[in-house]
Design a protein around this motif. Structure first.
Motif, PDB file in Angstrom:
ATOM      1  N   VAL A 270       0.853  -1.185   0.000  1.00  0.00           N
ATOM      2  CA  VAL A 270       0.000   0.000   0.000  1.00  0.00           C
ATOM      3  C   VAL A 270       0.893   1.240   0.000  1.00  0.00           C
ATOM      4  CG1 VAL A 270      -2.039   1.086   1.030  1.00  0.00           C
ATOM      5  CG2 VAL A 270      -1.545  -1.324   1.488  1.00  0.00           C
ATOM      6  N   VAL A 271       0.672   2.131  -0.953  1.00  0.00           N
ATOM      7  CA  VAL A 271       1.370   3.416  -1.021  1.00  0.00           C
ATOM      8  C   VAL A 271       0.282   4.494  -1.001  1.00  0.00           C
ATOM      9  CG1 VAL A 271       2.989   4.871  -2.289  1.00  0.00           C
ATOM     10  CG2 VAL A 271       3.215   2.384  -2.373  1.00  0.00           C
ATOM     11  N   PHE A 272       0.348   5.383  -0.016  1.00  0.00           N
ATOM     12  CA  PHE A 272      -0.724   6.363   0.156  1.00  0.00           C
ATOM     13  C   PHE A 272      -0.147   7.659   0.713  1.00  0.00           C
ATOM     14  CE2 PHE A 272      -0.220   3.530   3.674  1.00  0.00           C
ATOM     15  CZ  PHE A 272      -0.297   4.310   4.830  1.00  0.00           C
ATOM     16  N   THR A 273      -0.911   8.722   0.591  1.00  0.00           N
ATOM     17  CA  THR A 273      -0.450  10.044   1.038  1.00  0.00           C
ATOM     18  C   THR A 273      -0.769  10.255   2.507  1.00  0.00           C
ATOM     19  OG1 THR A 273      -2.531  10.954   0.201  1.00  0.00           O
ATOM     20  CG2 THR A 273      -0.598  11.134  -1.224  1.00  0.00           C
ATOM     21  N   ASN A 274       0.057  11.100   3.133  1.00  0.00           N
ATOM     22  CA  ASN A 274      -0.171  11.419   4.537  1.00  0.00           C
ATOM     23  C   ASN A 274      -1.215  12.521   4.673  1.00  0.00           C
ATOM     24  OD1 ASN A 274       1.164  13.851   3.954  1.00  0.00           O
ATOM     25  ND2 ASN A 274       3.147  13.019   4.590  1.00  0.00           N
ATOM     26  N   ALA A 275      -1.382  13.007   5.909  1.00  0.00           N
ATOM     27  CA  ALA A 275      -2.428  13.992   6.179  1.00  0.00           C
ATOM     28  C   ALA A 275      -2.118  15.361   5.608  1.00  0.00           C
ATOM     29  CB  ALA A 275      -2.648  14.102   7.698  1.00  0.00           C
ATOM     30  N   SER A 276      -0.887  15.590   5.174  1.00  0.00           N
ATOM     31  CA  SER A 276      -0.538  16.899   4.622  1.00  0.00           C
ATOM     32  C   SER A 276      -1.051  17.081   3.198  1.00  0.00           C
ATOM     33  CB  SER A 276       0.988  17.097   4.640  1.00  0.00           C
ATOM     34  OG  SER A 276       1.482  17.019   5.959  1.00  0.00           O
ATOM     35  N   TYR A 277      -1.356  15.988   2.506  1.00  0.00           N
ATOM     36  CA  TYR A 277      -1.828  16.081   1.120  1.00  0.00           C
ATOM     37  C   TYR A 277      -3.340  16.008   1.091  1.00  0.00           C
ATOM     38  CZ  TYR A 277      -2.795  14.903  -3.728  1.00  0.00           C
ATOM     39  OH  TYR A 277      -3.296  14.898  -5.003  1.00  0.00           O
ATOM     40  N   GLN A 278      -3.946  16.935   0.366  1.00  0.00           N
ATOM     41  CA  GLN A 278      -5.395  16.973   0.221  1.00  0.00           C
ATOM     42  C   GLN A 278      -5.734  17.294  -1.225  1.00  0.00           C
ATOM     43  OE1 GLN A 278      -6.856  19.877   2.989  1.00  0.00           O
ATOM     44  NE2 GLN A 278      -5.922  18.899   4.766  1.00  0.00           N
ATOM     45  N   ALA A 279      -6.688  16.560  -1.794  1.00  0.00           N
ATOM     46  CA  ALA A 279      -7.103  16.792  -3.178  1.00  0.00           C
ATOM     47  C   ALA A 279      -8.620  16.766  -3.239  1.00  0.00           C
ATOM     48  CB  ALA A 279      -6.510  15.730  -4.104  1.00  0.00           C
ATOM     49  N   LYS A 280      -9.148  17.289  -4.351  1.00  0.00           N
ATOM     50  CA  LYS A 280     -10.602  17.382  -4.506  1.00  0.00           C
ATOM     51  C   LYS A 280     -11.225  16.067  -4.971  1.00  0.00           C
ATOM     52  CE  LYS A 280     -10.958  21.670  -3.275  1.00  0.00           C
ATOM     53  NZ  LYS A 280     -11.344  22.732  -4.189  1.00  0.00           N
ATOM     54  N   LYS A 281     -10.411  15.106  -5.412  1.00  0.00           N
ATOM     55  CA  LYS A 281     -10.960  13.822  -5.824  1.00  0.00           C
ATOM     56  C   LYS A 281     -10.039  12.700  -5.346  1.00  0.00           C
ATOM     57  CE  LYS A 281      -8.877  14.020 -10.448  1.00  0.00           C
ATOM     58  NZ  LYS A 281      -9.129  13.954 -11.896  1.00  0.00           N
ATOM     59  N   PHE A 282     -10.634  11.530  -5.147  1.00  0.00           N
ATOM     60  CA  PHE A 282      -9.921  10.370  -4.625  1.00  0.00           C
ATOM     61  C   PHE A 282      -9.328   9.594  -5.798  1.00  0.00           C
ATOM     62  CE2 PHE A 282     -10.417   6.101  -2.226  1.00  0.00           C
ATOM     63  CZ  PHE A 282      -9.081   6.115  -1.917  1.00  0.00           C
ATOM     64  N   VAL A 283      -8.018   9.526  -5.852  1.00  0.00           N
ATOM     65  CA  VAL A 283      -7.326   8.748  -6.880  1.00  0.00           C
ATOM     66  C   VAL A 283      -6.945   7.409  -6.248  1.00  0.00           C
ATOM     67  CG1 VAL A 283      -5.374   8.645  -8.451  1.00  0.00           C
ATOM     68  CG2 VAL A 283      -6.459  10.844  -7.964  1.00  0.00           C
ATOM     69  N   PHE A 284      -7.519   6.328  -6.743  1.00  0.00           N
ATOM     70  CA  PHE A 284      -7.325   5.007  -6.154  1.00  0.00           C
ATOM     71  C   PHE A 284      -6.922   4.031  -7.241  1.00  0.00           C
ATOM     72  CE2 PHE A 284      -9.270   0.944  -4.473  1.00  0.00           C
ATOM     73  CZ  PHE A 284      -8.276   0.731  -3.530  1.00  0.00           C
ATOM     74  N   LEU A 285      -5.726   3.469  -7.121  1.00  0.00           N
ATOM     75  CA  LEU A 285      -5.205   2.471  -8.053  1.00  0.00           C
ATOM     76  C   LEU A 285      -5.241   1.119  -7.366  1.00  0.00           C
ATOM     77  CD1 LEU A 285      -4.052   5.224  -9.082  1.00  0.00           C
ATOM     78  CD2 LEU A 285      -2.103   3.949  -9.925  1.00  0.00           C
ATOM     79  N   LEU A 286      -5.983   0.168  -7.930  1.00  0.00           N
ATOM     80  CA  LEU A 286      -6.133  -1.158  -7.330  1.00  0.00           C
ATOM     81  C   LEU A 286      -5.664  -2.224  -8.314  1.00  0.00           C
ATOM     82  CD1 LEU A 286      -7.144  -3.125  -5.149  1.00  0.00           C
ATOM     83  CD2 LEU A 286      -9.431  -2.941  -6.169  1.00  0.00           C
ATOM     84  N   PHE A 287      -4.680  -3.011  -7.889  1.00  0.00           N
ATOM     85  CA  PHE A 287      -4.184  -4.134  -8.684  1.00  0.00           C
ATOM     86  C   PHE A 287      -4.315  -5.400  -7.837  1.00  0.00           C
ATOM     87  CE2 PHE A 287      -2.260  -0.582 -10.776  1.00  0.00           C
ATOM     88  CZ  PHE A 287      -2.143  -0.951 -12.107  1.00  0.00           C
ATOM     89  N   ILE A 288      -4.944  -6.406  -8.406  1.00  0.00           N
ATOM     90  CA  ILE A 288      -5.056  -7.707  -7.746  1.00  0.00           C
ATOM     91  C   ILE A 288      -4.381  -8.736  -8.639  1.00  0.00           C
ATOM     92  CG2 ILE A 288      -6.629  -9.498  -6.916  1.00  0.00           C
ATOM     93  CD1 ILE A 288      -8.611  -7.354  -6.204  1.00  0.00           C
ATOM     94  N   ASN A 289      -3.336  -9.340  -8.105  1.00  0.00           N
ATOM     95  CA  ASN A 289      -2.492 -10.259  -8.886  1.00  0.00           C
ATOM     96  C   ASN A 289      -2.030  -9.579 -10.176  1.00  0.00           C
ATOM     97  OD1 ASN A 289      -2.756 -12.112  -6.898  1.00  0.00           O
ATOM     98  ND2 ASN A 289      -3.944 -13.590  -8.061  1.00  0.00           N
ATOM     99  N   HIS A 290      -1.592  -8.324 -10.022  1.00  0.00           N
ATOM    100  CA  HIS A 290      -1.005  -7.510 -11.096  1.00  0.00           C
ATOM    101  C   HIS A 290      -2.022  -7.107 -12.169  1.00  0.00           C
ATOM    102  CE1 HIS A 290       2.796  -8.615  -9.278  1.00  0.00           C
ATOM    103  NE2 HIS A 290       2.489  -9.899  -9.429  1.00  0.00           N
ATOM    104  N   ARG A 291      -3.295  -7.308 -11.915  1.00  0.00           N
ATOM    105  CA  ARG A 291      -4.341  -6.949 -12.873  1.00  0.00           C
ATOM    106  C   ARG A 291      -5.052  -5.686 -12.375  1.00  0.00           C
ATOM    107  NH1 ARG A 291      -6.329 -10.539 -16.259  1.00  0.00           N
ATOM    108  NH2 ARG A 291      -5.731 -12.248 -14.883  1.00  0.00           N
ATOM    109  N   LEU A 292      -5.172  -4.670 -13.246  1.00  0.00           N
ATOM    110  CA  LEU A 292      -5.871  -3.434 -12.900  1.00  0.00           C
ATOM    111  C   LEU A 292      -7.368  -3.704 -12.858  1.00  0.00           C
ATOM    112  CD1 LEU A 292      -5.857  -0.341 -12.408  1.00  0.00           C
ATOM    113  CD2 LEU A 292      -5.991  -0.046 -14.881  1.00  0.00           C
ATOM    114  N   VAL A 293      -7.953  -3.566 -11.675  1.00  0.00           N
ATOM    115  CA  VAL A 293      -9.374  -3.879 -11.498  1.00  0.00           C
ATOM    116  C   VAL A 293     -10.049  -2.749 -10.734  1.00  0.00           C
ATOM    117  CG1 VAL A 293      -9.008  -6.367 -11.551  1.00  0.00           C
ATOM    118  CG2 VAL A 293      -8.916  -5.157  -9.368  1.00  0.00           C
TER     119      VAL A 293
END
Length: 740
Positions: A270-293
């Motif tokens: 899991v790679v994610f931003t700390n509390a100092s970073y804030q954006a107007k939309k949630f960018v979420f990259l999910l890979f399961i067994n190297h497949r983008l899902v």
């Protein structure tokens, strides 16, 4: 009545016979399930290249992938003997029996990607294996080999080529016009392609991916092999995300007793931003067994980690890669492999959330806060000793802004190299302070430009529409807290589509610059040029172009919910149009007289239905007598130059498409935005001396316009072409000085 016979009901009619669909119809239906748009076709092709062991993938796009989509890799290639069935359905090298699905480790397995593409586009392949002496080129249509030209054979033709495969897709959806017409513009489709490639570049950070438009020398995406996922995210998504990243890896909880062997064999990164970073939309990259899902349940679960940390309306960036025993994963649940199901999903997601939240809460105990130290005459802050030149700075000056690291251990401050110093406040030193100026009063008068009709501006509270009331006087302190501009609730599909289009066209890098910029000064008021600083870079902006886009977006944001300002006395519409028509040079080249043009535009705007629409949706009120009574107040505290009002009304006649709802609303908002842009009328001579009006306009630009850009503007990439230019970089300047 007894002799009347009734017709048999529909329920008693003979049923239609069941027939077997033609193979071509079946294949086109199947192609529609796999290939939705150019980005979905590219996703399938990238997965094939990755399965082939490629370390370099280059993609070339034309017209958003609809005219040309070409992908070149350096993988293992395809044998010549396999080319005749390459584009047939259910031909694959990934599995040979249904039981192979239980231990599948590749991206593809259905054997439908190339087949589907060949049914909706012109497909050609050039491939070469390492053992082959030369490459082979083939063309496909409807899954079958076809000759490249009439009179030639369909067999593979030898040609020159490097190891790997080049797949070229041309004229996508040429034979399915309904699907083609449903696509967005080429710009939006290209943005989707870049989004897909960026996500795969993050996960496959040891593979070099390049994407560019056909005919362009510079790529729009270029990822070099990096050693970690965090480095790839920093390169592809920007330093504002990269410097706020946290990373954890986890597996099954060792303190929990597992009842099945499958639950023990999984790993998560899991790679994610700390509390100092804030954006107007949630960018979420999910890979399961190297497949983008995609998974709505996992997305919501990961988002709840930040519920008590980030303010409402702000979201993080998150990348999650799950490696699960293939025997526990069902990949055969979606035609495009966009979704997968796996065992013990709730337990695995809960474990990932708990570990990530512990890391986030631990890191949130140390955060940076900007603090201001006010220096009075004869006093110096102890922190000035750490600043370059601090021991010599004995003169009283304006407030200086420092960044204090609040930690549980110590409050020590590291010395910052001069080349890394970043402007954190516009009060440090503005461009105007470098030139001698005449002292002025602290309170500037509001600009009140007038038209020929001598209309005075009076703001009105639009209580029926939730208006914000009249603006307070312009003050140099800039301490007045402005009210949040809320987005109106609209059921019109056209407005929803226009709002979505803004989000799709956003350029993240430019958004970071505008969101974190510090205003330096106005370079040229007439040419609408200003300087801002972001990090250690200095940018020259055309604030007129940025303001036009800002006012368009604010108008779209407040659609049908504007505050308004009143013109007293209300100027006559016909007179205002006549003023603009008289000043228009192009009228003389038409067959109509100026009086006829004026009358045509007047009749267009005085129409009762159009007047009602303008008043209801845009607060532009025209009375039955033809008087312009009110105008929309798009941004509180900002009064446009009313000398442009005749031009606005003249352009509303011919420039607005009144026959189409979406184009009508968009063109009216664009004209209002152009009316609001700061600056005089085109061609209006200006005096070299600084007047009270120019001072007030500069104040509006610095203290009203740029703060609004920082908060509300979603900049499109088109602004980078000529309206935003980097003119200096502090580290680069120091390198030049070091060589001197």
């Amino acid at each position: 009545m007894s002799d009347v016979q009734t017709a048999p009901s529909d329920a008693l009619t003979e049923p239609k016979p069941i027939i077997r669909l033609k193979e071509s119809v079946v294949n086109k239906i199947a192609a529609g399930e796999i290939i939705h748009r150019p980005s979905s076709a590219l996703k399938e092709l990238i997965e094939n290249s990755l399965d082939a062991g490629s370390t370099s993938i280059r993609v070339t796009i034309k017209d958003g992938g609809m005219k040309l989509l070409q992908i070149q890799d350096n993988g293992c290639g395809i044998k010549c003997s396999d080319l005749p069935i390459l584009a047939e359905r259910f031909t694959t090298s990934k599995l040979s029996s249904f039981s192979d699905l239980s231990h599948l480790t590749t991206y593809g397995f259905r054997g439908e990607a190339l087949a589907s593409i060949s049914h909706v586009a012109h497909l050609s392949v050039i491939t070469k294996t390492a053992a082959a002496e030369h490459a082979w080129k083939v063309h496909y249509e409807d899954g079958k080999l076809v000759p490249a030209k009439a009179g030639q054979t369909a067999e593979p033709k030898p040609c020159a080529g490097n190891d790997g495969t080049i797949i070229t897709v041309e004229d996508l959806f040429y034979n399915t016009p309904t699907r083609l017409s449903a696509l967005r513009s080429s710009t939006e489709e290209y943005a989707r392609i870049l989004d897909v490639m960026t996500k795969y570049a993050v996960h496959n950070h040891k593979v070099a991916l390049v994407c560019k438009k056909a005919g362009s020398s510079a790529p729009d995406l270029s990822s070099s092999p990096s050693s970690s996922t965090s480095q790839a995210i920093n390169l592809l998504y920007g330093t504002s995300i990269g410097k706020a990243l946290l990373q954890v890896t986890c597996g099954p909880d060792p303190n929990t007793t597992h009842t099945s062997k499958d639950a023990e064999s999984w790993k998560a990164e899991v790679v994610f931003t700390n509390a100092s970073y804030q954006a107007k939309k949630f960018v979420f990259l999910l890979f399961i067994n190297h497949r983008l899902v995609e998974s709505t349940r996992i997305r919501r679960a990961m988002e709840t980690i930040y519920t008590s940390i980030l303010p409402k309306g702000f979201f993080p960036f998150m990348y999650l890669s799950l490696e699960i025993n293939p025997e526990s994963v069902d990949v055969n649940v979606h035609p495009t492999k966009r979704e997968v199901h796996f065992l013990n999903e709730d337990a695995i997601v809960e474990r990932v959330c708990n570990v990530s939240q512990e890391r986030l809460l631990h890191k949130s105990q140390s955060r940076s806060y900007p603090t201001q130290t006010l220096l009075t005459q004869g006093q110096r802050s102890p922190m000035d000793v750490d600043q370059p030149g601090g021991s010599q700075d004995k003169e009283p000056g304006p407030s200086r802004v420092h960044t204090v690291q609040i930690t549980s251990a110590s409050t020590s401050k590291k010395k910052v190299a001069p080349k890394n110093l970043i402007r954190t406040s516009a009060a440090d030193r503005t461009l105007d302070s470098m030139f001698p100026v005449i002292p002025s009063n602290r309170t500037q008068p509001q600009p009140q430009p007038q038209t020929e009709a001598r209309a005075q501006v009076t703001t009105e509270e639009n209580s029926d529409r939730g208006g914000e009331g009249p603006p307070a006087p312009l003050r140099r302190e800039g301490s007045r807290k402005t009210k949040e501009i809320q987005e109106s609730t609209i059921a019109l599909t056209s407005i929803k589509d226009l709002r979505k289009r803004i989000i799709v066209k956003e350029h993240q890098g430019l958004h970071e610059v505008l969101e974190g910029h510090v205003f330096v000064g106005i370079v040229d008021l007439d040419r609408c040029l200003s300087l801002v600083q972001h990090s250690t870079q200095l940018y020259l902006l055309n604030h007129g172009s940025l303001a036009e886009e800002l006012f368009y977006q604010l108008g779209l944001r407040q659609f049908s919910n504007f505050a308004k300002f009143k013109l007293e006395p209300a100027p006559p519409l016909r007179k205002l149009i006549s003023i603009a028509v008289d000043a228009e040079d192009g009228i003389s080249r038409t067959k109509l007289t100026k009086e006829q043009v004026t009358e045509f535009i007047y009749r267009t705007l005085i129409d009762s239905d159009r007047r009602e629409m303008l008043s209801e949706y845009f607060c532009l009120t025209i009375t039955d007598e033809g008087l312009v009574q009110t105008l929309p107040l798009i941004l509180r505290g900002y009064i446009p130059n009313l000398d442009k009002l005749p031009l606005l009304l003249m352009r509303l006649g011919p420039q607005v498409d009144w026959t189409d709802e979406e184009r009508c609303f968009e063109s009216i908002l664009r004209e209002l935005a152009y009316f609001y842009v700061p600056g005089p009328l085109d061609g209006t001579p200006t005096t070299p001396e600084e007047t009270e009006e120019s001072k007030a306009e500069k104040w509006q630009i610095e203290h009203v316009l740029f703060p609004a850009m920082r908060k509300y503007l979603v900049p499109p990439k088109s602004l980078l072409e000529r309206d935003v230019v980097q003119v200096a970089s502090l580290p680069d300047l120091y390198r030049v000085f070091e060589r001197c």
